[in-house]
Every structure is written in structure tokens, then in C-alpha cells.
Write a protein that holds these residues in place. Structure first.
Motif, short mmCIF file in Angstrom:
data_model
loop_
_atom_site.label_atom_id
_atom_site.label_comp_id
_atom_site.label_asym_id
_atom_site.label_seq_id
_atom_site.Cartn_x
_atom_site.Cartn_y
_atom_site.Cartn_z
N CYS A 1 14.87 77.37 44.38
CA CYS A 1 13.94 76.36 44.76
C CYS A 1 14.36 76.13 46.34
O CYS A 1 15.28 75.97 46.79
CB CYS A 1 14.06 75.06 44.14
SG CYS A 1 12.94 73.88 44.39
N ASP A 2 13.33 76.53 46.96
CA ASP A 2 13.11 76.56 48.59
C ASP A 2 12.11 75.73 49.23
O ASP A 2 11.13 75.76 48.69
CB ASP A 2 12.85 78.06 49.32
CG ASP A 2 14.08 79.19 48.57
OD1 ASP A 2 15.28 78.62 48.81
OD2 ASP A 2 13.74 80.18 48.20
N VAL A 3 12.65 75.08 50.05
CA VAL A 3 11.67 74.17 51.07
C VAL A 3 11.90 74.33 52.37
O VAL A 3 13.27 73.94 52.59
CB VAL A 3 11.84 72.72 50.52
CG1 VAL A 3 13.19 72.02 50.49
CG2 VAL A 3 10.99 71.81 51.38
N ASN A 4 11.17 74.70 53.23
CA ASN A 4 11.18 75.09 54.62
C ASN A 4 11.43 73.99 55.44
O ASN A 4 10.59 73.64 56.45
CB ASN A 4 10.24 75.94 55.21
CG ASN A 4 10.03 77.23 54.43
OD1 ASN A 4 11.23 77.96 54.06
ND2 ASN A 4 9.00 77.78 54.16
N CYS A 5 12.17 72.89 54.91
CA CYS A 5 12.55 71.67 55.83
C CYS A 5 13.86 71.07 55.35
O CYS A 5 14.45 71.07 54.15
CB CYS A 5 11.40 70.61 55.53
SG CYS A 5 11.35 69.06 56.30
N THR A 6 14.66 70.79 56.36
CA THR A 6 15.74 70.19 56.30
C THR A 6 15.78 68.62 56.04
O THR A 6 15.30 67.69 56.89
CB THR A 6 16.69 70.62 57.44
OG1 THR A 6 16.01 69.99 58.69
CG2 THR A 6 16.79 71.91 57.76
N HIS A 7 16.59 68.36 55.13
CA HIS A 7 16.32 66.87 55.00
C HIS A 7 18.12 66.51 54.10
O HIS A 7 18.30 67.09 53.30
CB HIS A 7 15.51 66.37 54.19
CG HIS A 7 14.95 64.69 54.18
ND1 HIS A 7 15.99 63.92 53.48
CD2 HIS A 7 13.84 64.19 54.52
CE1 HIS A 7 15.47 62.67 53.77
NE2 HIS A 7 14.32 62.78 54.50
N THR A 8 18.73 65.60 55.06
CA THR A 8 20.03 65.24 54.61
C THR A 8 20.03 64.51 52.97
O THR A 8 20.93 64.85 52.31
CB THR A 8 20.86 64.61 55.66
OG1 THR A 8 20.05 63.12 55.82
CG2 THR A 8 20.92 65.26 56.80
N SER A 9 19.16 63.89 52.91
CA SER A 9 19.26 63.15 51.53
C SER A 9 18.35 63.59 50.49
O SER A 9 17.96 62.84 49.51
CB SER A 9 18.80 61.60 51.89
OG SER A 9 17.55 61.53 52.41
N SER A 10 18.07 64.80 50.59
CA SER A 10 17.21 65.35 49.42
C SER A 10 18.19 65.79 48.33
O SER A 10 19.11 66.04 48.32
CB SER A 10 16.31 66.49 49.92
OG SER A 10 17.32 67.62 50.28
N GLN A 11 17.10 65.80 47.13
CA GLN A 11 17.75 66.31 45.96
C GLN A 11 16.88 67.22 44.97
O GLN A 11 15.81 67.12 45.13
CB GLN A 11 18.34 65.08 44.91
CG GLN A 11 17.29 64.29 44.70
CD GLN A 11 17.76 63.23 43.66
OE1 GLN A 11 18.74 63.41 43.02
NE2 GLN A 11 17.17 61.94 43.64
N LEU B 1 16.90 69.02 32.54
CA LEU B 1 18.14 69.83 32.20
C LEU B 1 19.15 69.12 33.21
O LEU B 1 19.05 68.63 34.22
CB LEU B 1 18.15 71.21 33.08
CG LEU B 1 16.82 72.26 32.28
CD1 LEU B 1 16.74 73.57 32.94
CD2 LEU B 1 17.17 72.39 30.91
N ASN B 2 20.30 69.18 32.48
CA ASN B 2 21.71 68.85 33.01
C ASN B 2 22.12 69.64 34.38
O ASN B 2 23.26 69.92 34.12
CB ASN B 2 22.63 68.39 31.94
CG ASN B 2 23.76 67.88 32.65
OD1 ASN B 2 23.63 67.04 33.44
ND2 ASN B 2 24.99 67.82 31.81
N THR B 3 21.36 69.52 35.39
CA THR B 3 21.86 70.68 36.48
C THR B 3 21.24 70.07 37.84
O THR B 3 20.16 69.43 37.47
CB THR B 3 21.55 71.96 36.30
OG1 THR B 3 22.21 72.68 37.41
CG2 THR B 3 20.04 72.18 36.06
N SER B 4 21.90 70.39 38.90
CA SER B 4 21.30 69.74 40.25
C SER B 4 21.60 71.07 41.28
O SER B 4 22.08 72.14 40.72
CB SER B 4 21.79 68.45 40.54
OG SER B 4 23.20 68.67 41.01
N GLY B 5 20.96 70.73 42.16
CA GLY B 5 21.09 72.01 43.29
C GLY B 5 19.78 72.80 43.39
O GLY B 5 19.12 72.90 42.41
N PRO B 6 19.53 73.49 44.48
CA PRO B 6 18.49 74.21 44.70
C PRO B 6 18.52 75.77 43.80
O PRO B 6 17.51 76.22 43.71
CB PRO B 6 18.37 74.77 46.07
CG PRO B 6 19.87 74.53 46.52
CD PRO B 6 20.60 73.75 45.52
N VAL B 7 19.55 76.13 42.98
CA VAL B 7 19.82 77.26 42.38
C VAL B 7 20.07 76.98 40.71
O VAL B 7 20.86 76.17 40.57
CB VAL B 7 20.78 78.11 43.10
CG1 VAL B 7 20.91 79.42 42.12
CG2 VAL B 7 20.49 78.54 44.48
#
Length: 308
Positions: free
Chosen positions: A157-167, A177-183
Motif C-alpha cells: 500500500c503506497d501513498v505519495n505523502c509523508t505523515h508521521t501519525s498515519s496508519q 485482518l490482524n495485521t498493520s503496516g503498508p505491506v
């Protein structure tokens, strides 16, 4: 000393309440194209003032630091747009933007006007909005062609924007699903892994989601392979319909050709029979004519003989 401290705290509170100010987020705000985003905002002014007009302007189109139109929001206008004011007349100046587009990226400023002469204020510099796209991509780690059992892959999962508090939040067929993170990693896929996977990107101000489909082929399945472009399964359906239609046209053409050929054969055979019958009639007429001539000749000969 204690008395002096109380006096200073009291004066500080009074000065804070009487100060003109607009507060925005310190960092740029990211927003996914097609989704909504909220721009937090607060403002303050002297207590003896009442707010009569609230304005938001985009510095993409407003060149006079928001003193004059155009405005993306004007509390005195009834025009509806993607820009909605969700604050109040007291201290909240939050702006909600619907259906974010890339053209909405840029700096935004809030301006308010009170009932006191020259009682107006614009918060500058403003807050920066950055529009972006959210993409979910399939990365093959092993195997090629049609996705089969045992292949290894990642969903990213890619988003062309930086954000410190994103999830990042993942779900399969609308089930979390019991998972997190962009991959999302699949060391060895199985048929049970087939389905629709959705990645949702969230921040304090916005969220957005994107979905991708996985179809894992069963090794014991003898059905024709489905094209690898699992994001567009309707293409496979269209291809099947085209093939079936073409096959039906060929079959119908063969049947029509056979019927025409059969009719031509029958017509030819009948024509031959008719020609044969006509020829027989002609021959019979010729024979009858010959017989009649012979009889006539005999009669004439008999008459001559009798005269003699």
C-alpha cells in the motif's frame, strides 16, 4: 512574590483572550484523491467582538492574501461546493473538504470579520494541503504467469505523502485482518487466499482506501487459466463471451451452407429427371411419327396396287 505571580498570570490570561489569532496544524496535511479531509483550525479575538462573517480562501486563486474574493467558503453565501465549514462563531474554524482533487493542493487561509469597525483578521501563513493517490500493488516474489498455490508475493500500500501519525489497516472481503503496516506478506499462497483485499490509510484528518483482487489457481483445477490481470476479472468474462459468440456464428454458417448445398443438390437432381422425361417424350413422339409415316406409306402402296 506570590501576589506578583498571581497578577502576572491574570494579565497573561487577559492578553490571551484579547489577542487576534488563527491556529493551523504545524505540518502539511495529506489527503487521498476522491476522499474527504478535515483541516483543523481555531481562532480567537477580543471578548467584546462578535463574529459576523467567516471566510476560507485558497492561495492558488486568491492573490491579495484573502482580503477579497474569490473564496472557497463564504458564510454569507448559500452556494454549495466541496468546501464545508464545520466550525462555529466562537473559536472553531475547521474546514471539511469533500472529494479531494489534485487541483485542491495548496495553501489555505481563514479570515473572519466581527461587528466592530476594522475588527477583522486573517491567519497567515496558512495551512498546506497536499493531494495524493493511494495505490495497492502486487509484487511477485516467486512464480510467474497465473498465480498458483505456493507462489510468494507481497501486497503493498503506497501513498505519495509523508505523515508521521498515519496508519495502515487491511481487510479481506470487508473483514478486518490482524495485521498493520503498508505491506501484506504471503510466503506461500493457497486457494483460500483468493479474495478482495482493501488497504485503508488513516490519519487524524483524513482516510482513504484502495482494493485489489487475488485469484489463486488450484493445481488440480483443469479449467482454462484466467488471465493474470486479477484487478479486471470482467475482461476475462468479455473474452469468453466473444469466443462463444464467434463459435456460434461459425456453427450457424456451416448449417446454413449445408442447407443451401442440399437444396441445390435436390434442385439439380430434379432438373435432371425433368430433362430425362422431356427427352423420352421427344424420342417417343419421333418414334410415333415414324410409325405413322410407315402406315401411311403402306396404305398408299395398297391403293396403287388395287388400281392396277
Amino acid at each position: 512574590m506570590l501576589y506578583m505571580a498571581l497578577i502576572l498570570l491574570t494579565l497573561s490570561g487577559v492578553l490571551t483572550q484579547d489577542r487576534w489569532s488563527v491556529k493551523y496544524p504545524d505540518k502539511p496535511i495529506c489527503a487521498v484523491r476522491g476522499f474527504s479531509v478535515s483541516i483543523p483550525c481555531s481562532y480567537s479575538y477580543p471578548q467584546n467582538h462578535q463574529v459576523e462573517q467567516k471566510l476560507w480562501c485558497s492561495m492558488n486563486s486568491n492573490t491579495d492574501v484573502c482580503l477579497n474574493p474569490p473564496y472557497v467558503y463564504n458564510s454569507l453565501s448559500n452556494t454549495k461546493s466541496d468546501f464545508e465549514f464545520t466550525g462555529d462563531d466562537k473559536s472553531d474554524c475547521t474546514l471539511l473538504i469533500h472529494n479531494v482533487q489534485f487541483s485542491y493542493s495548496g495553501e489555505y487561509r481563514f479570515r473572519f470579520i466581527t461587528n466592530v469597525t476594522n475588527g477583522r483578521f486573517t491567519g497567515k501563513p496558512g495551512v498546506t494541503l497536499q493531494g495524493t493517490d493511494l495505490k495497492v500493488s502486487l509484487i511477485r516474489l516467486s512464480g510467474n504467469g497465473t498465480l498458483k498455490q505456493g507462489d510468494s508475493l507481497n501486497l503493498r500500500c503506497d501513498v505519495n505523502c509523508t505523515h508521521t501519525s498515519s496508519q495502515f489497516v487491511w481487510s479481506k472481503n470487508n473483514q478486518p485482518l490482524n495485521t498493520s503496516g503498508p505491506v501484506l506478506h504471503f510466503p506461500a499462497v493457497t486457494v483460500r487466499d483468493s479474495g478482495k483485499y482493501t488497504c485503508t490509510w488513516k490519519t487524524g484528518e483524513t482516510s482513504g482506501s484502495e482494493t485489489i483482487s487475488l485469484h489463486v489457481k488450484d493445481l488440480t483445477d483443469d479449467d482454462p487459466e484466467i488471465p493474470e490481470n486479477t484487478e479486471n476479472p470482467e475482461l476475462w468474462s468479455i473474452w469468453v463471451i466473444v469466443c462463444v459468440t464467434a463459435g456460434a456464428i461459425v456453427v450457424v454458417s456451416v448449417i446454413i451452407g449445408a442447407v443451401i448445398h442440399n437444396r441445390r443438390s435436390v434442385h439439380t437432381e430434379q432438373q435432371k429427371k425433368d430433362d430425362s422425361a422431356t427427352e423420352s417424350n421427344v424420342q417417343k413422339n419421333e418414334d410415333d411419327s415414324a410409325i405413322y409415316s410407315n402406315v401411311q406409306q403402306q396404305e398408299e402402296d395398297s391403293a396403287i396396287y388395287a388400281n392396277v
